[in-house]
Design a protein around this motif. Structure first.
Motif, PDB file in Angstrom:
ATOM      1  N   GLU A 120       0.844  -1.186   0.000  1.00 29.01           N
ATOM      2  CA  GLU A 120       0.000   0.000   0.000  1.00 29.01           C
ATOM      3  C   GLU A 120       0.888   1.248   0.000  1.00 29.01           C
ATOM      4  OE1 GLU A 120      -2.734  -0.065   3.273  1.00 29.01           O
ATOM      5  OE2 GLU A 120      -3.006  -2.230   3.121  1.00 29.01           O
ATOM      6  N   LYS A 121       0.443   2.293  -0.680  1.00 29.97           N
ATOM      7  CA  LYS A 121       1.167   3.552  -0.694  1.00 29.97           C
ATOM      8  C   LYS A 121       0.687   4.413   0.475  1.00 29.97           C
ATOM      9  CE  LYS A 121       3.780   2.908  -4.259  1.00 29.97           C
ATOM     10  NZ  LYS A 121       5.254   2.772  -4.083  1.00 29.97           N
ATOM     11  N   ILE A 122       1.492   4.484   1.507  1.00 29.43           N
ATOM     12  CA  ILE A 122       1.170   5.288   2.686  1.00 29.43           C
ATOM     13  C   ILE A 122       1.992   6.564   2.593  1.00 29.43           C
ATOM     14  CG2 ILE A 122       1.074   5.338   5.203  1.00 29.43           C
ATOM     15  CD1 ILE A 122       1.053   2.272   5.150  1.00 29.43           C
ATOM     16  N   GLN A 123       1.412   7.607   2.014  1.00 33.78           N
ATOM     17  CA  GLN A 123       2.177   8.792   1.671  1.00 33.78           C
ATOM     18  C   GLN A 123       2.845   9.464   2.873  1.00 33.78           C
ATOM     19  OE1 GLN A 123       2.668   9.394  -1.622  1.00 33.78           O
ATOM     20  NE2 GLN A 123       4.304  10.720  -0.849  1.00 33.78           N
ATOM     21  N   PRO A 124       2.182   9.583   4.029  1.00 36.14           N
ATOM     22  CA  PRO A 124       2.880  10.198   5.169  1.00 36.14           C
ATOM     23  C   PRO A 124       4.158   9.450   5.557  1.00 36.14           C
ATOM     24  CG  PRO A 124       0.530  10.146   5.579  1.00 36.14           C
ATOM     25  CD  PRO A 124       0.758   9.328   4.339  1.00 36.14           C
ATOM     26  N   ALA A 125       4.132   8.134   5.457  1.00 32.50           N
ATOM     27  CA  ALA A 125       5.339   7.355   5.775  1.00 32.50           C
ATOM     28  C   ALA A 125       6.421   7.580   4.720  1.00 32.50           C
ATOM     29  CB  ALA A 125       5.002   5.877   5.880  1.00 32.50           C
ATOM     30  N   ILE A 126       6.014   7.602   3.451  1.00 32.00           N
ATOM     31  CA  ILE A 126       6.961   7.866   2.374  1.00 32.00           C
ATOM     32  C   ILE A 126       7.621   9.225   2.578  1.00 32.00           C
ATOM     33  CG2 ILE A 126       7.209   8.281  -0.104  1.00 32.00           C
ATOM     34  CD1 ILE A 126       4.915   6.260  -0.519  1.00 32.00           C
ATOM     35  N   ASP A 127       6.785  10.247   2.844  1.00 30.11           N
ATOM     36  CA  ASP A 127       7.305  11.603   3.036  1.00 30.11           C
ATOM     37  C   ASP A 127       8.242  11.667   4.240  1.00 30.11           C
ATOM     38  OD1 ASP A 127       5.755  12.389   0.892  1.00 30.11           O
ATOM     39  OD2 ASP A 127       4.151  13.237   2.125  1.00 30.11           O
ATOM     40  N   ARG A 128       7.855  11.000   5.300  1.00 27.73           N
ATOM     41  CA  ARG A 128       8.658  11.048   6.522  1.00 27.73           C
ATOM     42  C   ARG A 128      10.081  10.528   6.288  1.00 27.73           C
ATOM     43  NH1 ARG A 128      11.770  11.043  10.487  1.00 27.73           N
ATOM     44  NH2 ARG A 128      11.734   9.657  12.254  1.00 27.73           N
ATOM     45  N   TYR A 129      10.192   9.387   5.654  1.00 28.40           N
ATOM     46  CA  TYR A 129      11.516   8.778   5.498  1.00 28.40           C
ATOM     47  C   TYR A 129      12.312   9.406   4.356  1.00 28.40           C
ATOM     48  CZ  TYR A 129       9.972   5.472   8.965  1.00 28.40           C
ATOM     49  OH  TYR A 129       9.518   4.907  10.139  1.00 28.40           O
ATOM     50  N   GLN A 130      11.638   9.844   3.314  1.00 29.95           N
ATOM     51  CA  GLN A 130      12.367  10.544   2.260  1.00 29.95           C
ATOM     52  C   GLN A 130      12.874  11.902   2.751  1.00 29.95           C
ATOM     53  OE1 GLN A 130       9.603  10.621  -1.061  1.00 29.95           O
ATOM     54  NE2 GLN A 130      10.447   8.720  -1.908  1.00 29.95           N
ATOM     55  N   ASN A 131      12.062  12.619   3.500  1.00 29.24           N
ATOM     56  CA  ASN A 131      12.475  13.927   4.011  1.00 29.24           C
ATOM     57  C   ASN A 131      13.617  13.800   5.010  1.00 29.24           C
ATOM     58  OD1 ASN A 131      10.529  15.188   2.448  1.00 29.24           O
ATOM     59  ND2 ASN A 131       9.040  15.352   4.110  1.00 29.24           N
ATOM     60  N   GLU A 132      13.555  12.800   5.860  1.00 30.07           N
ATOM     61  CA  GLU A 132      14.627  12.615   6.830  1.00 30.07           C
ATOM     62  C   GLU A 132      15.912  12.184   6.129  1.00 30.07           C
ATOM     63  OE1 GLU A 132      16.646  12.353  10.572  1.00 30.07           O
ATOM     64  OE2 GLU A 132      15.085  13.588   9.659  1.00 30.07           O
ATOM     65  N   SER A 133      15.805  11.350   5.103  1.00 30.21           N
ATOM     66  CA  SER A 133      16.991  10.969   4.341  1.00 30.21           C
ATOM     67  C   SER A 133      17.620  12.202   3.694  1.00 30.21           C
ATOM     68  CB  SER A 133      16.627   9.944   3.263  1.00 30.21           C
ATOM     69  OG  SER A 133      16.194   8.728   3.844  1.00 30.21           O
ATOM     70  N   ARG A 134      16.796  13.055   3.126  1.00 27.63           N
ATOM     71  CA  ARG A 134      17.311  14.287   2.521  1.00 27.63           C
ATOM     72  C   ARG A 134      17.989  15.163   3.577  1.00 27.63           C
ATOM     73  NH1 ARG A 134      18.534  17.486  -2.199  1.00 27.63           N
ATOM     74  NH2 ARG A 134      18.776  19.577  -1.322  1.00 27.63           N
ATOM     75  N   ARG A 135      17.408  15.257   4.757  1.00 30.99           N
ATOM     76  CA  ARG A 135      18.030  16.060   5.822  1.00 30.99           C
ATOM     77  C   ARG A 135      19.411  15.512   6.171  1.00 30.99           C
ATOM     78  NH1 ARG A 135      19.299  16.332  10.981  1.00 30.99           N
ATOM     79  NH2 ARG A 135      18.654  14.172  11.392  1.00 30.99           N
ATOM     80  N   LEU A 136      19.525  14.194   6.258  1.00 29.00           N
ATOM     81  CA  LEU A 136      20.806  13.578   6.564  1.00 29.00           C
ATOM     82  C   LEU A 136      21.816  13.822   5.442  1.00 29.00           C
ATOM     83  CD1 LEU A 136      19.496  10.232   8.083  1.00 29.00           C
ATOM     84  CD2 LEU A 136      20.413  12.194   9.332  1.00 29.00           C
ATOM     85  N   PHE A 137      21.341  13.806   4.206  1.00 29.84           N
ATOM     86  CA  PHE A 137      22.214  14.139   3.075  1.00 29.84           C
ATOM     87  C   PHE A 137      22.754  15.565   3.222  1.00 29.84           C
ATOM     88  CE2 PHE A 137      20.221  11.118  -0.330  1.00 29.84           C
ATOM     89  CZ  PHE A 137      20.591  10.029   0.437  1.00 29.84           C
ATOM     90  N   GLU A 138      21.904  16.461   3.704  1.00 28.52           N
ATOM     91  CA  GLU A 138      22.333  17.849   3.884  1.00 28.52           C
ATOM     92  C   GLU A 138      23.411  17.956   4.961  1.00 28.52           C
ATOM     93  OE1 GLU A 138      18.659  19.862   4.585  1.00 28.52           O
ATOM     94  OE2 GLU A 138      17.999  19.673   2.482  1.00 28.52           O
ATOM     95  N   VAL A 139      23.312  17.118   5.988  1.00 30.14           N
ATOM     96  CA  VAL A 139      24.363  17.074   7.005  1.00 30.14           C
ATOM     97  C   VAL A 139      25.678  16.615   6.369  1.00 30.14           C
ATOM     98  CG1 VAL A 139      25.128  15.977   9.152  1.00 30.14           C
ATOM     99  CG2 VAL A 139      22.734  16.683   8.892  1.00 30.14           C
TER     100      VAL A 139
END
Length: 230
Positions: A120-139
């Protein structure tokens, strides 16, 4: 001689890239994750967590090491390379290694699950982990603005991060605008040992180029879906 039990995943590549960088002789034993081979009793005797990779050092009384970060540290200490010997230098490398183990890997892994494999596509979960991954990339980008490599000199910290970050498209995470991270990605890819290590035990281009219609992509997704459902 090192026996390497592995599969074509970012964690598996950490061990093979390190072995290639260090020039250590090793024998590859591919583990079929889709067939649950990593849960077989013979493998659990080596790695009680039933994950890959695992190494067995035949030159050290068949000493087995599991957990990819622990494998990297063991190989670096065994050879005296890819990690400084002084306390501060060693700590810097381990800090960035732990950043990958506790942050980048788990967040990208969960992004993969919800973006690629979950039925199932659970968009809040997708957004949560993609956004956090991007934040870590910025670090990472911020650190690489100050240093050529993550911990000063090239080290196991760079290997650990590259094996995951190179698959950012598969996680649906952009590196656009992260110029220092992109420079580092290119520098890592240019290393012969890195290129060879990520083809062990097999080459899976789809994890990097995001070619969704490739046959190996479909096979990889089927394998991952089986694991998610367990």
């Amino acid at each position: 001689m090192i026996d390497l039990y592995t599969a074509a995943t970012p964690n598996g590549w950490k061990a093979s890239v390190a072995l290639e960088e260090l020039g250590l002789p090793y024998t590859v034993h591919p583990i079929d994750l889709g067939q649950n081979e990593q849960k077989q009793p013979w493998y659990l005797a080596l790695n009680p967590n039933g994950r890959i990779p695992t190494i067995v050092d035949r030159e050290a009384d068949d000493f087995a090491v599991f957990e990819s970060g622990a494998i990297l540290i063991y190989l670096a200490e065994k050879t005296g390379r890819l990690m400084p010997s002084d306390a501060k230098g060693r700590s810097r490398v381990i800090q960035w290694l732990m950043f990958q183990m506790g942050g980048v890997g788990p967040m990208m892994g969960q992004a993969n699950v919800f973006y690629r494999y979950f039925p199932e596509k659970i968009q809040p979960a997708i957004d949560r982990y993609q956004n956090e991954s991007r934040r870590l990339f910025e670090v990472l980008d911020g650190q690489l603005a100050k240093e050529e490599w993550l911990a000063g000199d090239y080290s196991i910290a760079d290997i650990a991060h590259w094996c995951w970050v190179r698959t950012h498209r598969w996680s649906g995470v952009s590196v656009e605008g992260l110029t220092h991270l992109q420079r580092w990605l290119d520098a890592m890819k240019a290393r012969p040992a890195c290129r060879k290590g990520v083809e062990v035990p097999m080459k899976v281009d789809s994890l990097v180029d995001n070619a969704d219609k490739r046959e190996d992509t479909e096979a990889f997704i089927r394998q991952a879906q089986k694991m998610v459902q367990r």
